[in-house]
Design a protein around this motif. Structure first.
Motif, mmCIF file in Angstrom:
data_model
loop_
_atom_site.group_PDB
_atom_site.id
_atom_site.type_symbol
_atom_site.label_atom_id
_atom_site.label_comp_id
_atom_site.label_asym_id
_atom_site.label_seq_id
_atom_site.Cartn_x
_atom_site.Cartn_y
_atom_site.Cartn_z
ATOM 1 N N GLY A 177 -20.749 -58.859 -37.395
ATOM 2 C CA GLY A 177 -21.968 -58.251 -37.898
ATOM 3 C C GLY A 177 -21.811 -56.749 -38.030
ATOM 4 N N PHE A 178 -22.133 -56.227 -39.218
ATOM 5 C CA PHE A 178 -22.013 -54.796 -39.492
ATOM 6 C C PHE A 178 -23.270 -54.300 -40.187
ATOM 7 C CE2 PHE A 178 -17.608 -56.141 -39.097
ATOM 8 C CZ PHE A 178 -17.046 -55.117 -38.322
ATOM 9 N N PRO A 179 -24.238 -53.822 -39.440
ATOM 10 C CA PRO A 179 -25.442 -53.276 -40.075
ATOM 11 C C PRO A 179 -25.140 -52.176 -41.085
ATOM 12 C CG PRO A 179 -25.820 -53.611 -37.740
ATOM 13 C CD PRO A 179 -24.356 -53.865 -37.972
ATOM 14 N N PHE A 180 -24.007 -51.483 -40.918
ATOM 15 C CA PHE A 180 -23.622 -50.468 -41.902
ATOM 16 C C PHE A 180 -23.585 -51.072 -43.301
ATOM 17 C CE2 PHE A 180 -20.499 -48.333 -44.554
ATOM 18 C CZ PHE A 180 -20.911 -47.012 -44.469
ATOM 19 N N TRP A 181 -23.021 -52.285 -43.418
ATOM 20 C CA TRP A 181 -22.883 -52.920 -44.725
ATOM 21 C C TRP A 181 -24.181 -53.537 -45.217
ATOM 22 C CZ3 TRP A 181 -19.318 -50.891 -47.202
ATOM 23 C CH2 TRP A 181 -18.056 -50.630 -46.656
ATOM 24 N N GLU A 182 -25.239 -53.429 -44.426
ATOM 25 C CA GLU A 182 -26.560 -53.844 -44.888
ATOM 26 C C GLU A 182 -27.384 -52.655 -45.361
ATOM 27 O OE1 GLU A 182 -28.449 -57.056 -42.458
ATOM 28 O OE2 GLU A 182 -26.777 -56.647 -41.101
ATOM 29 N N ASP A 191 -30.984 -52.936 -33.538
ATOM 30 C CA ASP A 191 -32.013 -53.982 -33.617
ATOM 31 C C ASP A 191 -31.641 -55.009 -34.685
ATOM 32 O OD1 ASP A 191 -33.591 -52.964 -31.606
ATOM 33 O OD2 ASP A 191 -34.942 -51.884 -32.960
ATOM 34 N N LYS A 192 -31.156 -54.542 -35.828
ATOM 35 C CA LYS A 192 -30.748 -55.450 -36.899
ATOM 36 C C LYS A 192 -29.597 -56.347 -36.441
ATOM 37 C CE LYS A 192 -32.031 -55.673 -40.531
ATOM 38 N NZ LYS A 192 -33.008 -56.606 -41.151
ATOM 39 N N MET A 193 -28.626 -55.760 -35.739
ATOM 40 C CA MET A 193 -27.505 -56.547 -35.249
ATOM 41 C C MET A 193 -27.973 -57.642 -34.291
ATOM 42 S SD MET A 193 -24.301 -57.121 -35.328
ATOM 43 C CE MET A 193 -23.123 -58.055 -34.341
ATOM 44 N N PHE A 194 -28.878 -57.310 -33.401
ATOM 45 C CA PHE A 194 -29.324 -58.301 -32.432
ATOM 46 C C PHE A 194 -30.216 -59.364 -33.065
ATOM 47 C CE2 PHE A 194 -27.246 -55.782 -29.363
ATOM 48 C CZ PHE A 194 -27.038 -56.605 -28.257
ATOM 49 N N THR A 214 -17.979 -55.753 -34.542
ATOM 50 C CA THR A 214 -19.074 -54.878 -34.942
ATOM 51 C C THR A 214 -18.631 -53.449 -34.697
ATOM 52 O OG1 THR A 214 -21.479 -54.568 -34.917
ATOM 53 C CG2 THR A 214 -20.391 -54.686 -32.763
ATOM 54 N N GLY A 215 -19.253 -52.524 -35.394
ATOM 55 C CA GLY A 215 -18.915 -51.117 -35.238
ATOM 56 C C GLY A 215 -19.590 -50.307 -36.324
ATOM 57 N N ASN A 222 -21.206 -43.037 -47.777
ATOM 58 C CA ASN A 222 -22.376 -43.746 -47.244
ATOM 59 C C ASN A 222 -22.590 -45.047 -48.026
ATOM 60 O OD1 ASN A 222 -22.680 -41.479 -45.629
ATOM 61 N ND2 ASN A 222 -24.121 -40.520 -47.039
ATOM 62 N N TYR A 223 -23.383 -45.940 -47.425
ATOM 63 C CA TYR A 223 -23.714 -47.206 -48.078
ATOM 64 C C TYR A 223 -25.221 -47.396 -47.959
ATOM 65 C CZ TYR A 223 -23.309 -52.104 -49.518
ATOM 66 O OH TYR A 223 -23.410 -53.289 -50.194
ATOM 67 N N GLY A 224 -25.924 -47.129 -49.041
ATOM 68 C CA GLY A 224 -27.377 -47.152 -48.970
ATOM 69 C C GLY A 224 -27.856 -46.122 -47.965
ATOM 70 N N ALA A 225 -28.710 -46.567 -47.039
ATOM 71 C CA ALA A 225 -29.213 -45.670 -45.998
ATOM 72 C C ALA A 225 -28.249 -45.529 -44.829
ATOM 73 C CB ALA A 225 -30.573 -46.170 -45.497
ATOM 74 N N SER A 226 -27.132 -46.265 -44.849
ATOM 75 C CA SER A 226 -26.132 -46.172 -43.777
ATOM 76 C C SER A 226 -25.233 -44.972 -44.029
ATOM 77 C CB SER A 226 -25.291 -47.446 -43.721
ATOM 78 O OG SER A 226 -26.067 -48.580 -43.410
ATOM 79 N N VAL A 227 -25.209 -44.058 -43.069
ATOM 80 C CA VAL A 227 -24.438 -42.822 -43.199
ATOM 81 C C VAL A 227 -23.217 -42.900 -42.297
ATOM 82 C CG1 VAL A 227 -24.468 -40.313 -42.911
ATOM 83 C CG2 VAL A 227 -26.506 -41.515 -43.760
ATOM 84 N N ALA A 228 -22.045 -42.740 -42.887
ATOM 85 C CA ALA A 228 -20.785 -42.800 -42.144
ATOM 86 C C ALA A 228 -20.433 -41.418 -41.625
ATOM 87 C CB ALA A 228 -19.675 -43.334 -43.045
#
Length: 319
Positions: A177-182, A191-194, A214-215, A222-228
């Motif tokens: 599971g990678f919330p970054f890719w969501e 919270d999304k991961m759980f 996960t990580g 960045n991917y959408g609102a996910s900031v690397a």
């Protein structure tokens, strides 16, 4: 002497701060070349302050199973051995043959924690759930013929791809599971991961659900609102690990080292930046303590690249 107990307690907290339940690991060198046993031994020495358990993705690719098992021999290290599965069953068959060969060379009961048949083969649409489940059952039967039926066998899949036929075949569910890719903002990522963990727990019919990957990337697009970035990578690590410890969720964090050889074809160009250590195999990415859970999951650890980790003991475990 009255100060001894609190001082020791503080020391224990510091020593425990960097402990991971387990880490994902690929022993390839940064130029993509294959490792030898001495390089793997050096990697284990670098990772020893953080964990005593790793997962590799293939025993046949680069013939990495043998140097990893040899480097771990007569130590406390444990490993999940992976068999790579893609659209060509010859790949899986070669890995399975190598697994059986290695079982005749090494004492799997001492070092091998589990065998993982495939990694995201369903997500990549290279297998069906029924095909992958059949391979899991084949490997279980092969191990049983060798008297190794006590070694669990599973498969690693992304949370939405872990279909019921595969759940029914594995000994435990090993989810990615990678919330970054969501495209999730970092504040809601754990919270999304759980949510995904809880969903698979409901579907697993009582089988244990382990987070196989996960990580959060420390660099790249960045991917959408996910900031690397480094701060978000540390925040995700901090909040995920503390919650996983609190809820008794076993996990293999992604990844051990940054990987220069990793594919850059991904749209967000982050594949080389998931490690807890830099790509020199020596330098910790985060300053110590990486995370602290004694004051709750909101506690913050270091969030800057560090030239050296705080001295610690690999025998001091927190999970």
């Amino acid at each position: 002497m009255k100060l001894l107990v609190p001082i020791l307690a503080l020391a224990t907290t510091a020593l425990c701060a960097s402990n991971f339940h387990a880490l994902n690991y690929n022993p390839k060198r940064q130029d993509g070349s294959c490792p030898n046993v001495y390089q793997v031994q050096d990697d284990l020495k670098a990772l020893q302050p953080y964990t005593s358990k790793l997962r590799i993705y293939s025993v046949k690719d680069c013939n990495q199973g043998e140097p990893v098992l040899r480097a771990m021999e007569n130590t406390a290290w444990k490993v999940e051995l992976g068999l790579w599965v893609d659209g060509n069953d010859a790949t899986y068959e070669a890995d399975k043959r190598e697994l059986i060969r290695l079982a005749g060379v090494f004492d799997f009961t001492k070092q091998v924690d589990a065998v993982v048949v495939g990694s995201e083969a369903l997500y990549r649409k290279e297998q069906t759930a029924e095909q992958l489940a059949a391979k899991v059952r084949e490997v279980k039967a092969a191990l049983a013929q060798l008297g190794l039926q006590s070694i669990p066998v599973t498969s690693s899949e992304t949370w939405p791809s872990y279909y019921q036929p595969l759940i029914d075949a594995v000994d435990f569910v090993n989810m990615h599971g990678f919330p970054f890719w969501e495209g999730v903002e970092i504040g809601g990522a754990v919270d999304k991961m759980f949510e995904h963990i809880y969903g698979l727990q409901k579907a697993a019919n009582g089988k244990k659900v382990v987070v196989g990957e996960t990580g959060w990337p420390s660099d790249g697009d960045n991917y959408g609102a996910s900031v690397a970035n480094l701060a978000n990578a540390q925040k995700y690590l901090q909040e995920f690990i503390c919650r996983a410890q609190k809820e008794n969720i076993e996990y293999y964090y992604f990844n051990s080292f940054d990987q220069s050889w990793a594919s850059t074809n991904n749209a967000s160009n982050v594949e080389g930046h998931w490690g807890i250590m830099l790509n020199d195999y020596v330098t910790p990415k985060f300053s110590e303590p990486i995370y602290t859970c004694d004051s709750g999951s909101s506690s913050s650890g270091g969030n800057s690249i560090s030239g050296s980790a705080k001295a610690g003991s690999s025998s001091q475990k927190c999970n």
